[in-house]
Design a protein around this motif. Structure first.
Motif, PDB file in Angstrom:
ATOM      1  N   UNK B 604       0.829  -1.199   0.000  1.00 33.27           N
ATOM      2  CA  UNK B 604       0.000   0.000   0.000  1.00 33.27           C
ATOM      3  C   UNK B 604       0.867   1.253   0.000  1.00 33.27           C
ATOM      4  N   UNK B 605       1.942   1.210   0.759  1.00 33.42           N
ATOM      5  CA  UNK B 605       2.841   2.366   0.822  1.00 33.42           C
ATOM      6  C   UNK B 605       3.408   2.640  -0.565  1.00 33.42           C
ATOM      7  N   UNK B 606       3.848   1.590  -1.219  1.00 36.37           N
ATOM      8  CA  UNK B 606       4.422   1.729  -2.545  1.00 36.37           C
ATOM      9  C   UNK B 606       3.406   2.334  -3.509  1.00 36.37           C
ATOM     10  N   UNK B 607       2.175   1.855  -3.443  1.00 38.03           N
ATOM     11  CA  UNK B 607       1.127   2.358  -4.321  1.00 38.03           C
ATOM     12  C   UNK B 607       0.873   3.838  -4.071  1.00 38.03           C
ATOM     13  N   UNK B 608       0.866   4.188  -2.795  1.00 36.63           N
ATOM     14  CA  UNK B 608       0.596   5.565  -2.402  1.00 36.63           C
ATOM     15  C   UNK B 608       1.707   6.495  -2.893  1.00 36.63           C
ATOM     16  N   UNK B 609       2.947   6.026  -2.813  1.00 30.43           N
ATOM     17  CA  UNK B 609       4.078   6.849  -3.255  1.00 30.43           C
ATOM     18  C   UNK B 609       3.986   7.082  -4.763  1.00 30.43           C
ATOM     19  N   UNK B 610       3.618   6.019  -5.488  1.00 35.83           N
ATOM     20  CA  UNK B 610       3.390   6.179  -6.924  1.00 35.83           C
ATOM     21  C   UNK B 610       2.362   7.275  -7.195  1.00 35.83           C
ATOM     22  N   UNK B 611       1.221   7.164  -6.502  1.00 33.97           N
ATOM     23  CA  UNK B 611       0.134   8.123  -6.688  1.00 33.97           C
ATOM     24  C   UNK B 611       0.591   9.536  -6.365  1.00 33.97           C
ATOM     25  N   UNK B 612       1.405   9.672  -5.307  1.00 34.75           N
ATOM     26  CA  UNK B 612       1.876  10.992  -4.891  1.00 34.75           C
ATOM     27  C   UNK B 612       2.687  11.636  -6.002  1.00 34.75           C
ATOM     28  N   UNK B 634      10.752  -4.987   3.858  1.00 33.15           N
ATOM     29  CA  UNK B 634       9.925  -5.032   2.648  1.00 33.15           C
ATOM     30  C   UNK B 634       9.592  -3.621   2.168  1.00 33.15           C
ATOM     31  N   UNK B 635       9.355  -2.709   3.136  1.00 31.34           N
ATOM     32  CA  UNK B 635       9.025  -1.343   2.759  1.00 31.34           C
ATOM     33  C   UNK B 635      10.224  -0.670   2.090  1.00 31.34           C
ATOM     34  N   UNK B 636      11.397  -0.907   2.672  1.00 30.49           N
ATOM     35  CA  UNK B 636      12.604  -0.307   2.106  1.00 30.49           C
ATOM     36  C   UNK B 636      12.821  -0.812   0.676  1.00 30.49           C
ATOM     37  N   UNK B 637      12.584  -2.092   0.492  1.00 32.22           N
ATOM     38  CA  UNK B 637      12.757  -2.708  -0.814  1.00 32.22           C
ATOM     39  C   UNK B 637      11.767  -2.112  -1.825  1.00 32.22           C
ATOM     40  N   UNK B 638      10.512  -1.992  -1.400  1.00 32.35           N
ATOM     41  CA  UNK B 638       9.469  -1.472  -2.291  1.00 32.35           C
ATOM     42  C   UNK B 638       9.782  -0.030  -2.684  1.00 32.35           C
ATOM     43  N   UNK B 639      10.239   0.781  -1.735  1.00 35.34           N
ATOM     44  CA  UNK B 639      10.527   2.184  -2.021  1.00 35.34           C
ATOM     45  C   UNK B 639      11.760   2.317  -2.912  1.00 35.34           C
ATOM     46  N   UNK B 640      12.712   1.393  -2.736  1.00 33.97           N
ATOM     47  CA  UNK B 640      13.942   1.468  -3.515  1.00 33.97           C
ATOM     48  C   UNK B 640      13.673   1.267  -5.002  1.00 33.97           C
ATOM     49  N   UNK B 641      12.610   0.536  -5.328  1.00 38.82           N
ATOM     50  CA  UNK B 641      12.298   0.266  -6.733  1.00 38.82           C
ATOM     51  C   UNK B 641      11.675   1.464  -7.444  1.00 38.82           C
ATOM     52  N   UNK B 642      11.032   2.346  -6.685  1.00 36.86           N
ATOM     53  CA  UNK B 642      10.193   3.376  -7.304  1.00 36.86           C
ATOM     54  C   UNK B 642      10.978   4.363  -8.179  1.00 36.86           C
TER      55      UNK B 642
END
Lengths: 227, 691
Positions: B604-612, B634-642
């Motif tokens: 969800x965090x990753x999705x939200x960052x995309x939307x932002x 997992x959060x760090x990993x997801x954010x690192x991809x963005x």
């Protein structure tokens, strides 16, 4: 209780923590029924002015805490032969501090009395010698004859040392006589002359009372041994 | 459902009226919703102000209210006016004006921030679906008002207490118990340590009493000989697959309480305690079985059936130890349990030598003190000492230890030795590696590579459930959330009793009731129109659609020269509170930052960052308070991809872990990102979202 002798590679075992000696103390020592409530917190050991906590050191002897644990461990002769019982001054700091409200000092006194009755008390302990001489003196006169008691203690080790000791403390004796605290006439009692110290009048009645008390005590102990 | 009637209440107290253009905010709220009822009061939290809202509720003028005043973390009770009223709080006081420098008022930054803050709060009232402006009712996890039961895994004393608490609150509960009867470990005991004054003797276990209360309750269903084999879903709609003797069934549940109890530490691993080699060295749990077998008669030892004449209880066996293979923890109950078990012997024959060897006797409270005294009164001997070893003589076990009061080594033969071994919570992974091969001493069916199973078979069924990684995957994966009672890494699944921490019966039963309340949170909050937030703050953070709707309400500067805004995703419990604290102290972050709650999962965090980024934010700061673990990784990993995916500079995203005590530092963290983003300038993805 298992007390197995050493045999082959079986480890040598010591006596366990049975309740036999504990029950003996509970039954034969005044207030002894309190002893089992000891939680081994050590407050008495820290408070005792005549023993070191842990049971060794300059004062030597066993702290009340150690003594109580020794009782639980069934160390009968060590407990009843302990000098601590005769070092106790009955200051009762132990009893005041005990969180389990055990009358520790009373039990120590009771143990000393019981040790004496069992013939296990340290015979030459000076406090015991004094106590026995004092009791003998009081039983004889109905109240203490200090001159006679002092002289008996002075000469307890024989005539020669007695003379030497008397000379060593003669200045104190003279001061006491001057201050009317000691009368040499009271020494007449040693040869049957009741002049300086007459004791009580009803000596015969006192002896009868004590004899009756002893008889009752004996009957009690025999009754207990019977069951 | 009746038609939605919205209203927005503006408070002009606490500097809000002076520093904000309230009339302009009213206009912007009308722009979002032309039919909205707009009210204003100089102190909304006063009796007069609250009566204004109450009047509207009474006249039916409002069903959904936006209260534009102070932070939602203040005056929660004050604004909880009516259960039916759905409230959204626009944080204008702490979130905007307090601590904001006066020059921001002049250049309009304060006002633009307030406008966004208001719009974001109002968005939660409508939950606009992506691409439309059609308001929809807040999503409620439970479909069509159907109320699912609470699933209680484990029918021990904790599970039964939890189920009763759930049922007494008017909800249905289903107990799944692996064995053939309720009562768990307690059902295998003769008695329990006293729970009632004068705490002087052994009490009945209470199993029969609790079992009949559970069985008599019409809201409780009990499934015996059953186990949960699979679990999926979320609060309000979990689906559990339950295997019973002859069938599998799948049913929906609102929440899950894991009360799977404990399993015994494998005493075979404690070589110096002689458990392996001597049948007369047993655990506390095994003694309970001996005592039950004796049925109030003399207790006989396992090896030769001789009546026990002397017994040693060894406390902290393999516990509170720094030796390899032993545990450093304390199980909490064993001191009291040993006193109880010594009384089993003393009550049959007061002359039995019962000795408890301890290094610290933990009998807390007046209950513990009184029970210890009762033990002393019955003649139990307590020896303060240090355990050395147990060896075997022809007569039986021989214990060697140091009596620290007597200051001497004692070697004593006993008929029976009872070890106070650890309880291992079943919701946690095993603390040490699996057991080594063990000889088949006690049990004929004992195999070398299956010691745990064999031990369990012997002691009834101490492990009453399959490995939890199979049944309750979420709990086995991550340890429970530190500091939050009952909470696990997964919302809606709560733990209770000795499944999560070694504890005694009184604690476990109370814990069961606490877990029941925690488990009832999802359905109860759902009933009031809120998504369930596991930390107990109604921040509506778990619904990522809602947060996306909120961020889309932000009006971002247009044109390439304007410094871009940043989005702060703040942990809904600690970090939002920390920002309030900072504002209270006059410490404020840049007016170009917009704050929204951080969703619970990395996806969800990753999705939200995309939307932002799509919406036009120049940077995103994720500030959380999560303990180190899989979620953070997992959060760090997801954010690192963005950055790579969106072709952005990695500096536009920052990730920080803070505690509440860091509240003075958090504004700085935000400002650092704001200035970084200002240097980088607007990012190219803005406007790519369909709005």
């Amino acid at each position: 209780m298992n007390t197995t002798a050493s045999q082959g590679d079986t480890p040598a075992t010591t006596k366990g923590y049975g309740n036999a000696f504990l029950h003996e103390v509970e039954n034969r020592v005044g207030q002894g029924e309190w002893l089992k409530m000891c939680t081994q917190c050590g407050a008495c050991a820290g408070a005792c002015p005549t023993t070191d906590s842990g049971g060794s050191g300059t004062h030597g002897g066993h702290s009340p805490q150690s003594l109580f644990m020794m009782i639980r461990a069934g160390q009968r002769s060590d407990v009843l032969g302990s000098e601590t019982l005769w070092n106790c001054m009955s200051c009762s700091d132990c009893a005041v501090l005990c969180p389990s409200r055990i009358p520790v000092a009373d039990i120590i006194q009771g143990l000393a009395f019981y040790a004496e009755s069992q013939g296990l008390a340290p015979r030459q302990h000076p406090n015991r010698v004094l106590a026995m001489a004092f009791w003998e003196n009081v039983e004889k006169h109905g109240r203490v004859n200090e001159a006679e008691l002092g002289m008996r203690l002075n000469f307890r080790a024989g005539f020669g040392p007695g003379v030497a000791h008397s000379l060593a403390i003669k200045d104190i004796a003279l001061k006491l006589i001057k201050a009317n605290r000691l009368t040499p006439l009271a020494l007449g009692s040693l040869v049957g002359l009741n002049v300086g110290h007459t004791g009580i009048r009803a000596k015969a009645e006192l002896r009868a009372i004590l004899a009756k008390a002893r008889a009752l005590e004996k009957a009690r102990d025999e009754g207990e041994n019977g069951d | 459902m009746a038609a939605k009637r919205t209203a927005c209440y503006f408070c002009t107290g606490c500097d809000l009226g002076e520093r904000l253009d309230i009339d302009a905010l009213k206009v912007s709220s009308k722009r979002v919703d032309p039919s909205i009822l707009v009210r204003e009061h100089e102190a909304l939290c006063s009796a007069d102000g609250l009566n204004l809202i109450r009047g509207d509720i009474a006249s039916g003028a409002v069903s959904h209210a936006c209260i534009a005043a102070c932070s939602p973390r203040f005056k929660q009770d004050t604004f909880a006016l009516d259960e039916a009223l759905i409230v959204s709080r626009a944080n204008l006081r702490e979130g905007v004006v307090w601590g904001r420098p006066m020059e921001d008022d002049a250049n309009g930054l304060t006002q633009s921030m307030a406008t966004d803050q208001l719009a974001m709060a109002m968005a939660t009232l409508y939950q606009t679906a992506p691409g439309t402006n059609a308001p929809k009712t807040p999503s409620v996890p439970t479909p069509s008002g159907v109320e699912n039961p609470i699933l209680v895994v484990g029918g021990g004393m904790t599970g039964m207490s939890a189920a009763l608490a759930v049922a007494n609150a008017g909800r249905r509960a289903v107990i799944v118990e692996k064995s053939a009867n309720l009562g768990g470990a307690m059902a295998r005991m003769r008695g329990r340590t006293p729970q009632r004054a004068p705490y002087s003797g052994i009490e009945d276990t209470g199993v029969a009493e609790l079992t009949s209360a559970v069985e008599a309750h019409e809201l409780i269903t009990v499934l015996l000989d059953s186990a949960v084999v699979a679990l999926s879903g979320a609060p309000g709609h979990f689906v559990a697959r339950i295997a019973s003797a002859d069938q599998h069934s799948e049913s929906p549940y609102d929440a899950v309480i894991q009360a799977t109890g404990w399993r015994p530490f494998d005493a075979h691993r404690l070589s110096r305690y002689g458990y392996r080699d001597n049948a007369d060295v047993i655990t506390q749990m095994e003694l309970e079985e001996l005592v039950r077998a004796a049925d109030f008669g003399p207790i006989k030892r396992p090896s030769d059936g001789r009546v026990v004449d002397s017994v040693l209880f060894v406390q902290c066996a393999g516990q509170r130890s720094d030796l390899t293979g032993e545990l450093d923890s304390c199980s909490g109950h064993c001191c009291m349990t040993s006193i109880k078990q010594a009384m089993y012997f003393k009550d049959t024959n007061p002359d039995i030598d019962t000795t408890v060897l301890y290094s610290d006797l933990r009998t807390p409270g007046s209950r513990g003190e009184d029970f210890l005294r009762a033990g002393l009164k019955k003649g139990v001997t307590f020896v303060h000492g240090r355990f050395s070893s147990i060896t075997t003589a022809p007569s039986g076990p021989v214990a060697a230890f140091t009596d620290s009061i007597l200051d001497e080594t004692r070697t004593i033969a006993y008929d029976l030795v009872v070890l106070a071994t650890a309880m291992l919570p079943t919701a946690l992974p095993p603390p040490v590696e699996a057991t080594t091969a063990v000889a088949a001493r006690k049990h004929p069916d004992f195999t070398e590579n299956d010691s745990e199973t064999a031990l369990d078979a012997n002691s009834g069924d101490a492990t009453r459930h399959p490995p939890l990684s199979d049944a309750l995957p979420y709990i086995g994966d991550e340890p429970p959330r530190g500091g939050f009672a009952h909470a696990t890494a997964r919302p809606g699944i709560v733990t209770a009793g000795s499944a999560v921490r070694a504890m005694d019966l009184a604690q476990a039963m109370e814990d069961g009731v606490g877990a029941a309340l925690k488990a009832l949170q999802p359905p109860v909050t759902a009933d009031t129109g809120f998504a369930y937030q596991p930390m107990g703050i109604h921040e509506q953070a778990t619904d990522v659609d809602r947060v996306i709707a909120q961020l889309r309400r932000c009006i971002l500067p247009q044109g390439d020269d304007a410094p871009p805004h940043v989005l702060v995703l703040a942990g809904p419990h600690t970090v939002l509170s920390a920002l309030d604290l900072a504002a209270r102290d006059g410490l404020s972050h840049s007016a170009r930052a917009r704050v929204l709650p951080l969703p619970i999962t990395p996806t969800d965090t990753s999705r939200l960052v995309h939307e932002a980024f799509k919406h036009g934010f120049g940077g995103v700061s994720v500030i959380h308070d999560l303990p180190r673990g899989d979620t953070v990784a997992a959060m760090r990993e997801a954010l690192a991809d963005i950055p790579a995916l969106l072709d952005l500079e990695p500096e536009r995203i920052s990730l920080h872990c803070v505690t509440l005590a860091d509240f003075r530092r958090i504004p700085e963290l935000i400002d650092t990102l704001v200035s970084t983003v200002e240097t980088l300038g607007p990012q190219p993805r803005r406007g790519s979202a369909t709005t």
